[in-house]
Motif scaffolding. Sequence first.
Motif, PDB file in Angstrom:
ATOM      1  N   UNK A 731      -5.282  -1.449  -3.232  1.00  0.00           N
ATOM      2  CA  UNK A 731      -5.833  -2.786  -3.430  1.00  0.00           C
ATOM      3  C   UNK A 731      -4.928  -3.697  -4.258  1.00  0.00           C
ATOM      4  N   UNK A 732      -3.790  -3.176  -4.689  1.00  0.00           N
ATOM      5  CA  UNK A 732      -2.927  -3.936  -5.587  1.00  0.00           C
ATOM      6  C   UNK A 732      -2.523  -5.275  -4.988  1.00  0.00           C
ATOM      7  N   UNK A 733      -2.065  -5.273  -3.762  1.00  0.00           N
ATOM      8  CA  UNK A 733      -1.592  -6.511  -3.152  1.00  0.00           C
ATOM      9  C   UNK A 733      -2.730  -7.505  -2.973  1.00  0.00           C
ATOM     10  N   UNK A 734      -3.917  -7.033  -2.588  1.00  0.00           N
ATOM     11  CA  UNK A 734      -5.065  -7.923  -2.425  1.00  0.00           C
ATOM     12  C   UNK A 734      -5.463  -8.549  -3.756  1.00  0.00           C
ATOM     13  N   UNK A 735      -5.409  -7.754  -4.811  1.00  0.00           N
ATOM     14  CA  UNK A 735      -5.760  -8.286  -6.123  1.00  0.00           C
ATOM     15  C   UNK A 735      -4.724  -9.297  -6.609  1.00  0.00           C
ATOM     16  N   UNK A 736      -3.468  -9.056  -6.297  1.00  0.00           N
ATOM     17  CA  UNK A 736      -2.443 -10.040  -6.680  1.00  0.00           C
ATOM     18  C   UNK A 736      -2.715 -11.372  -5.984  1.00  0.00           C
ATOM     19  N   UNK A 737      -3.078 -11.315  -4.720  1.00  0.00           N
ATOM     20  CA  UNK A 737      -3.384 -12.542  -3.985  1.00  0.00           C
ATOM     21  C   UNK A 737      -4.617 -13.238  -4.535  1.00  0.00           C
ATOM     22  N   UNK A 738      -5.500 -12.435  -5.155  1.00  0.00           N
ATOM     23  CA  UNK A 738      -6.714 -13.004  -5.748  1.00  0.00           C
ATOM     24  C   UNK A 738      -6.455 -13.586  -7.131  1.00  0.00           C
ATOM     25  N   UNK A 739      -5.229 -13.430  -7.633  1.00  0.00           N
ATOM     26  CA  UNK A 739      -4.882 -14.040  -8.908  1.00  0.00           C
ATOM     27  C   UNK A 739      -4.604 -13.078 -10.044  1.00  0.00           C
ATOM     28  N   UNK A 740      -4.778 -11.772  -9.827  1.00  0.00           N
ATOM     29  CA  UNK A 740      -4.452 -10.802 -10.874  1.00  0.00           C
ATOM     30  C   UNK A 740      -2.937 -10.807 -11.079  1.00  0.00           C
ATOM     31  N   UNK A 741      -2.519 -10.935 -12.331  1.00  0.00           N
ATOM     32  CA  UNK A 741      -1.092 -11.092 -12.619  1.00  0.00           C
ATOM     33  C   UNK A 741      -0.354  -9.772 -12.777  1.00  0.00           C
ATOM     34  N   UNK A 742      -1.019  -8.762 -13.294  1.00  0.00           N
ATOM     35  CA  UNK A 742      -0.338  -7.476 -13.497  1.00  0.00           C
ATOM     36  C   UNK A 742      -1.378  -6.402 -13.768  1.00  0.00           C
ATOM     37  N   UNK A 743      -0.896  -5.176 -13.986  1.00  0.00           N
ATOM     38  CA  UNK A 743      -1.788  -4.023 -14.106  1.00  0.00           C
ATOM     39  C   UNK A 743      -1.407  -3.206 -15.334  1.00  0.00           C
TER      40      UNK A 743
END
Length: 764
Positions: A731-743
Amino acid sequence: MIRQTFLPLKQRRQKDAGKFAPRWLGRGCRDSFSGQRWSANIMPGEDKGIEQKETCGSSRLFGEFPYARYEEWRKAAEKSLKGASFEKKLISKTYDGFEVQPIYWQSDVEDLPHMGSLPGFPPFVRGSAALGYFLKPWEVSQEFSYGDPVMLNQAIRHDLQRGQTEFNFWLDYAGLAGLDADEAVSEDVGRAGVSISSLADLARVLEGIDLEKTPVYMQVGTMGLPVLALLSAYMRHQGKSTEKLRGCIGMDPLGLLVRTGVLPYSLQDAYDAMAWTTAWAREHAPLLQTVLVQGHPYHDAGGSAVQELAFAAATAVEYLGEMQARGIHVDDAAARMRFSFSLGSDFFLEIAKLRAARLIWSQIAGAFGGSEKAQKMYMHVSTSNWNKTVYDPYVNILRTTTEAFAGVIGGANSINIGAFDRAIRPADEFSRRIARNIHFILNDEVNLTIPVDPSGGSYYIEKMTDSLAGQAWSLFQEVEARGGMFKALQEGFPQEQAAQTAAGRKANIARRKDIFVGTNMYPNTIEKPLADNPVDYKMMKRDQSKLLAGYRASMDKAALQEALNALVEAKAQGGGVVEAAVKAALSGATLGTLACAVQTEGAVVPSISAINIHRGAEIFEFLRKTSEAYRDKTGSPPRVFLANMGHIPQHKPRADFTTGFFETGGFEVLKNDGFPTVEEAARAFADSGASIAVICSTDDTYSELAPPLTKLIKDARPDTTVLLAGYPADLVEAFRQAGVDDFVHVRANCYELLLKLMKQKGVL
């Protein structure tokens, strides 16, 4: 294997670039060529030697029961791992690249060359003394770094009355450069060592100390001749003989060169002085060592155990060859050499390192034609500087305890246990006492003087000893192939080797694979920092210069000049140099004038790239100090809001991990017990004043929580940085597209991520 005898230095390197095969003495049980059994210490084909008990017979306890097989243990281990990879979970690699197995067997050691040897016998893997520490414990050789001679004297006299047995100190930067206090820049007078310019200064250092009973260990760089002259003059002035003078006035020109990049005079002058002082000590101070071989610079630069061993060995060979070329017999040279190594955190590795050092030295000294006595290594060890921390400094006490424990088990002759506040300030009486008492606990409470080589026979340690010795020998051969240690340093080879290892260490520290408790893991955010107590070096120079001016004024200048002329003449003739220097010191010559008198005018002074000495924790300490400076400037440290979702069991594991992650950089983490809805979490974040939010929940809930919560937070404050605790790979790429900047997760580069956030938020 065949041992090749060392040729004189130039011939040897011209012949085959220093490549020769090791032949570890004391091969046990069965010769690898003929299969013939023989006792330890008696080489195949020999019929003489000290008779020893056969240690490798076929009988064993409970022989009627079969041995468990490795395959059976491996099967049980893999079952316990529940499908995880045996190799990835249980087999690790050292920074030297050899694998550390989870378990070792007799088959791992039965063919090792050194097995079967005993303590006190070549190759001295198990120690230089047959009874270990039983008759003579290790020297309590605590190091002092006070710059003022009177303060140093007060500290050592205090500690000698409380169990210290050897007086251990450095010359300051000015002295190491061959300069008197009034000639040096202020920052060098009293820095990292004591300021000694004159016989009067030395008298202030040694007042009330009986040098016939107390060994002295001075680390003097290239200043062995001036310091030995001053010390001998002092003892003569006291009416005492140097015959009983013990310890080490240790010259280590290559050690100083790699630390600083320069020497005060040419290497040939340094080697001449080394030979003169060694020859003088043979006749006038037979118990005194004059040559120091240090592995510390390579360890302190983040180098590996193999690199520390190999470069120390190459340095020792350089010194032996240069002294041999000046007419010093190998037995005389070896008897006056002291080796000094650092003790790091890897307990078993450090034990094996010390054992491997003795093994290598036995081989080298024997190859030079040295006697059995010459093959014994006198080994000083010091707890590591590289792994000590400024934050949570009391943890350093625990580090030094395990390191000193390794030093004792490894058979060191003398040990310096660093004070816990050494990375912060000069040690005070309390920190000196705590460090000193570690010696007494290991001796008197743990009773480590009773067993002789307690690590002997350990499959793990014996195998590691052999691995370290073999790899260090190979690296040592590479240095020899480059023309020896000095030429290798000119090329930057040892510096680059250590730098490569240090880079690997830094990467693992940044990712918290290598841990500094209290710094990059488990930080103590409410600790009260220790006072720095900075030294006023300008005042130190002023005071020392004033005393020196009075000393100079009291001297008979004509007599002094006559003595200095005699010293210059003795140097030109190549004989009686030390005695001439002693007479000059008695006539008022200072350290600086003695150093100048034995220099060759116009000689080339070496200059190289200095090694990068540092501490491993410095990168995280930089983050903490940056956050503290930001707090002092703005009133609060950089803040991180935990957007904990759901009940406590749902978010707590990742919230706790995230808290520790950010606190290593000095961030203030705003905690809570969780929010039932994303709207409530977003409102709480808006009220917090933080500019960084971390969503904490489970992988199963992130799909429905992370995108809407991120949108709410960023709609309200677009400049907010939103992170997610964990790394749900699908889900990393989907979350990045949703605005999550990093993990924020266990494999993240903690240092790089925190540094990036500091730059983004104007903290740095």
